[in-house]
Design a protein around this motif. Structure first.
Motif, PDB file in Angstrom:
ATOM      1  N   ARG A   1       4.268  31.812 -23.861  1.00 46.79           N
ATOM      2  CA  ARG A   1       3.137  30.875 -23.810  1.00 46.79           C
ATOM      3  C   ARG A   1       1.965  31.321 -24.674  1.00 46.79           C
ATOM      4  O   ARG A   1       1.107  30.523 -25.015  1.00 46.79           O
ATOM      5  CB  ARG A   1       2.637  30.724 -22.367  1.00 46.79           C
ATOM      6  CG  ARG A   1       3.518  29.894 -21.505  1.00 46.79           C
ATOM      7  CD  ARG A   1       2.934  29.824 -20.123  1.00 46.79           C
ATOM      8  NE  ARG A   1       3.690  28.879 -19.324  1.00 46.79           N
ATOM      9  CZ  ARG A   1       3.155  28.092 -18.422  1.00 46.79           C
ATOM     10  NH1 ARG A   1       1.866  28.142 -18.171  1.00 46.79           N
ATOM     11  NH2 ARG A   1       3.908  27.266 -17.737  1.00 46.79           N
ATOM     12  N   ASN A   2       1.937  32.607 -24.973  1.00 46.56           N
ATOM     13  CA  ASN A   2       0.782  33.147 -25.708  1.00 46.56           C
ATOM     14  C   ASN A   2       1.131  33.629 -27.100  1.00 46.56           C
ATOM     15  O   ASN A   2       0.353  34.349 -27.713  1.00 46.56           O
ATOM     16  CB  ASN A   2       0.137  34.260 -24.874  1.00 46.56           C
ATOM     17  CG  ASN A   2      -0.497  33.710 -23.633  1.00 46.56           C
ATOM     18  OD1 ASN A   2      -1.533  33.071 -23.692  1.00 46.56           O
ATOM     19  ND2 ASN A   2       0.153  33.897 -22.491  1.00 46.56           N
ATOM     20  N   GLY A   3       2.292  33.262 -27.610  1.00 40.87           N
ATOM     21  CA  GLY A   3       2.662  33.639 -28.977  1.00 40.87           C
ATOM     22  C   GLY A   3       3.123  35.068 -29.114  1.00 40.87           C
ATOM     23  O   GLY A   3       2.845  35.716 -30.125  1.00 40.87           O
ATOM     24  N   GLY A   4       3.814  35.584 -28.094  1.00 48.69           N
ATOM     25  CA  GLY A   4       4.308  36.952 -28.138  1.00 48.69           C
ATOM     26  C   GLY A   4       3.220  37.948 -27.796  1.00 48.69           C
ATOM     27  O   GLY A   4       2.120  37.597 -27.379  1.00 48.69           O
ATOM     28  N   LEU A   5       3.549  39.200 -28.002  1.00 46.57           N
ATOM     29  CA  LEU A   5       2.614  40.268 -27.661  1.00 46.57           C
ATOM     30  C   LEU A   5       1.344  40.186 -28.490  1.00 46.57           C
ATOM     31  O   LEU A   5       0.235  40.336 -27.970  1.00 46.57           O
ATOM     32  CB  LEU A   5       3.285  41.633 -27.827  1.00 46.57           C
ATOM     33  CG  LEU A   5       2.480  42.844 -27.397  1.00 46.57           C
ATOM     34  CD1 LEU A   5       2.056  42.729 -25.936  1.00 46.57           C
ATOM     35  CD2 LEU A   5       3.267  44.115 -27.626  1.00 46.57           C
TER      36      LEU A   5
END
Length: 129
Positions: free
Chosen positions: A28-32
């Motif tokens: 949901r947040n574009g990966g780490l």
């Protein structure tokens, strides 16, 4: 007790448990790197920088987690793992610094190419006990 065992105990070990919640959080947040950027944009650059870096991890509060991730995302993740949103925020506040630290062992974000899949593969491996 290992970090991954602790996380599994907090969120449940059934299908869609902690690995599913962490996977969803990263997706949901574009990966780490996207998650780190979200914390930076939320005014927690120094805090999240300490998690990525090689020094001591600075703490984060459940309220800060809730503020950075937003009520909608926290509620959706809490529903996914079957716990109260406030409990999820508290659990993330306790363990997210360690999780980011473990996914950035060299004190820097891995290259973007395979970051999400690498991180998810690592998480899946830890939860298959």
């Amino acid at each position: 007790m290992a970090l991954w065992d602790q996380l599994g105990g907090l969120f449940g070990s059934e299908e869609g448990g902690v690995s599913g919640a962490v996977q969803q959080l990263l997706e949901r947040n574009g990966g780490l790197s996207g998650l780190v950027e979200k914390f930076q944009q939320g005014g927690l650059s120094e805090v999240v920088g300490s998690w990525v870096g090689t020094g001591e991890n600075l703490p984060v509060s459940a309220e800060q987690i809730q503020s950075v991730l937003g009520n909608e995302q926290v509620t959706a993740l809490a529903e996914k793992v079957g716990i109260d949103p406030q409990q999820l925020s508290a659990n993330l506040a306790e363990y997210l610094p360690q999780l980011v630290d473990k996914l950035t062992p060299n004190g820097a974000l891995p290259e973007e190419g395979g970051l999400l899949s690498h991180g998810l593969d690592a998480l899946k491996g830890f939860f298959k006990h």
